[in-house]
Design an enzyme around this catalytic site. Sequence first.
Site, PDB file in Angstrom:
ATOM      1  NE  ARG A 211      -2.568  -1.398   3.479  1.00 53.42           N
ATOM      2  CZ  ARG A 211      -2.919  -2.550   4.067  1.00 53.42           C
ATOM      3  NH1 ARG A 211      -3.790  -3.352   3.477  1.00 53.42           N
ATOM      4  NH2 ARG A 211      -2.424  -2.892   5.218  1.00 53.42           N
ATOM      5  CG  PHE A 227     -10.865  -8.530  -5.026  1.00 54.56           C
ATOM      6  CD1 PHE A 227     -11.935  -9.409  -4.981  1.00 54.56           C
ATOM      7  CD2 PHE A 227     -10.097  -8.468  -6.183  1.00 54.56           C
ATOM      8  CE1 PHE A 227     -12.223 -10.237  -6.071  1.00 54.56           C
ATOM      9  CE2 PHE A 227     -10.381  -9.292  -7.278  1.00 54.56           C
ATOM     10  CZ  PHE A 227     -11.435 -10.171  -7.223  1.00 54.56           C
ATOM     11  CG  ASP A 249     -15.070  -5.846  -1.068  1.00 56.49           C
ATOM     12  OD1 ASP A 249     -13.855  -6.032  -0.902  1.00 56.49           O
ATOM     13  OD2 ASP A 249     -15.948  -6.632  -0.628  1.00 56.49           O
ATOM     14  CB  SER A 250     -18.883  -8.772  -3.595  1.00 54.74           C
ATOM     15  OG  SER A 250     -18.006  -9.501  -2.767  1.00 54.74           O
ATOM     16  CG  ASP A 300      -5.140  -8.048  -1.972  1.00 56.84           C
ATOM     17  OD1 ASP A 300      -4.690  -9.206  -2.021  1.00 56.84           O
ATOM     18  OD2 ASP A 300      -5.229  -7.408  -0.905  1.00 56.84           O
ATOM     19  CB  CYS A 340      -3.548 -14.389  -0.129  1.00 50.92           C
ATOM     20  SG  CYS A 340      -5.326 -14.394  -0.318  1.00 50.92           S
TER      21      CYS A 340
HETATM   22  N1  SAH Z   1      -6.932  -5.428  -0.504  1.00 56.87           N
HETATM   23  C1  SAH Z   1      -7.563  -5.496   0.789  1.00 56.87           C
HETATM   24  C2  SAH Z   1      -7.852  -6.919   1.225  1.00 56.87           C
HETATM   25  C3  SAH Z   1      -8.738  -7.720   0.266  1.00 56.87           C
HETATM   26  S1  SAH Z   1      -9.581  -9.044   1.019  1.00 56.87           S
HETATM   27  C4  SAH Z   1      -6.704  -4.732   1.825  1.00 56.87           C
HETATM   28  O1  SAH Z   1      -5.566  -4.346   1.518  1.00 56.87           O
HETATM   29  O2  SAH Z   1      -7.181  -4.519   2.936  1.00 56.87           O
HETATM   30  C5  SAH Z   1     -10.629  -9.624  -0.217  1.00 56.87           C
HETATM   31  C6  SAH Z   1     -11.920  -8.833  -0.410  1.00 56.87           C
HETATM   32  O3  SAH Z   1     -12.547  -9.333  -1.589  1.00 56.87           O
HETATM   33  C7  SAH Z   1     -12.973  -8.940   0.683  1.00 56.87           C
HETATM   34  O4  SAH Z   1     -13.282  -7.652   1.144  1.00 56.87           O
HETATM   35  C8  SAH Z   1     -14.215  -9.576   0.009  1.00 56.87           C
HETATM   36  O5  SAH Z   1     -15.431  -8.987   0.437  1.00 56.87           O
HETATM   37  C9  SAH Z   1     -13.967  -9.248  -1.434  1.00 56.87           C
HETATM   38  N2  SAH Z   1     -14.528 -10.162  -2.444  1.00 56.87           N
HETATM   39  C10 SAH Z   1     -14.516 -11.512  -2.453  1.00 56.87           C
HETATM   40  N3  SAH Z   1     -15.024 -11.984  -3.626  1.00 56.87           N
HETATM   41  C11 SAH Z   1     -15.365 -10.905  -4.370  1.00 56.87           C
HETATM   42  C12 SAH Z   1     -15.908 -10.729  -5.686  1.00 56.87           C
HETATM   43  N4  SAH Z   1     -16.199 -11.765  -6.474  1.00 56.87           N
HETATM   44  N5  SAH Z   1     -16.105  -9.470  -6.118  1.00 56.87           N
HETATM   45  C13 SAH Z   1     -15.816  -8.403  -5.345  1.00 56.87           C
HETATM   46  N6  SAH Z   1     -15.276  -8.509  -4.112  1.00 56.87           N
HETATM   47  C14 SAH Z   1     -15.058  -9.738  -3.628  1.00 56.87           C
END
Ligand code: SAH
Length: 396
Positions: A211, A227, A249-250, A300, A340
């Site tokens: 970040r 995400f 995000d979903s 991510d 991850c």
């Molecule tokens: N990049 C973030 C962490 C990501 S965690 C950070 O630095 O804090 C993964 C995220 O993906 C979660 O918030 C989850 O709600 C979201 N997610 C999972 N599947 C998804 C999809 N198909 N579309 C959109 N978001 C999704």
Amino acid sequence: MAQLILMPGKERSAMKRHPWLFAGSVGRLEGRARPGDTVEVLADNLRPLGRAAYSPASQIRARFWTFDADEAVDDAFFKRRIAAAVARRQALPELRGQDGLRLIHAESDGLPGVIADQYGDTVVVQLTSAGADKWRKAIVAGLVKATGCARIYERSDSDVRGLEGLEPTTGWLHGEPPAGGLSIAENGVRLAVDVVGGHKTGFYLDQRENRAWLRSVAAGKDVLNCFCYTGGFSLQALAGDAASVLSIDSSGPALAQARANLALNPQLPAERAEWLEADVFQALRDFRKAGRTFDLIVLDPPKFAPSAAHAERAARAYKDINLLGFRLLRPGGLLMTYSCSGGVGLELFQKIVASAAQDAGRDARIVRRLAGDADHPVALNFPEGEYLKGLLVQVD
Ligand code: SAH
């Protein structure tokens, strides 16, 4: 103390100090041991190998606490190991001044099944093995002593506890719940951390350095953060003077927290932020149809492959989003892309990203590898301990 005697020839991994003993390498148990009890581990020829936590329900039948056959596993042991883990972080210059950081990284700190993350004066512990569960009290005492923290919350609700025959457990183990919400300052950006309801222990600490890197290159760029969870990358991009930041995000609650986080930072240009509750797979296709493009894209995603068994399906999902990502990049654009998944190693991940670029018809090169450095140190002989893999790729 009961004795766990290995099958002939099965002492090799212990001799290399790998902390796990799989069920198949165990010959017999002499004496009685309950889940989490400390057992003496011996080779087939009765040569002592160390002391381990016994877990009859798990395929990982025992995890070594120590390879010193004479070292007592007691309260003082946990105090020493925890103090050493905390001191290792204190010695790292990049962690100075951070108030959100991982203090204990399980096997990598000689404490199998123990994760501890610090958020300001609060520590969140996650105990994922029978042995760690058993020593909960000693672990809490060791953490209080080593950090002087005001409170400790247990977030032992990870699925892997089931593999050890343990129920999910959460709750305050030390101190009073905080009066207001908890927050940390990550490189000057304030972020609320929900230790009770957030993901993992509340926050993705392992992306801190990535970040910070995004912030350093964001100026003037149109950024797409896929995400986004609670907006960690998004807010750093704004702090780096990005021209616009679109975050997807979903999860509605994650986005609500992301907006709240932005409101905690009046110094940031909030009018340049846009939040979208959507499925990334669909949203990227929609952008493609609409002809929308970006200078920098962060991908991510959550863990698509918890283990090697899911690697193939995960590979298709990584390929899909990376292919779409490449198509949405302007010439010279940057893709910060991560996995991850424990079941997808860096080599495989790089192959997937390479074939995504090729199918998108883009010439691209890796500018740098983006590891999850905030999770370090990672044990040299324990590759299972490292999960986050990342690549920074630039298209022509
Ligand atoms: N990049 C973030 C962490 C990501 S965690 C950070 O630095 O804090 C993964 C995220 O993906 C979660 O918030 C989850 O709600 C979201 N997610 C999972 N599947 C998804 C999809 N198909 N579309 C959109 N978001 C999704």
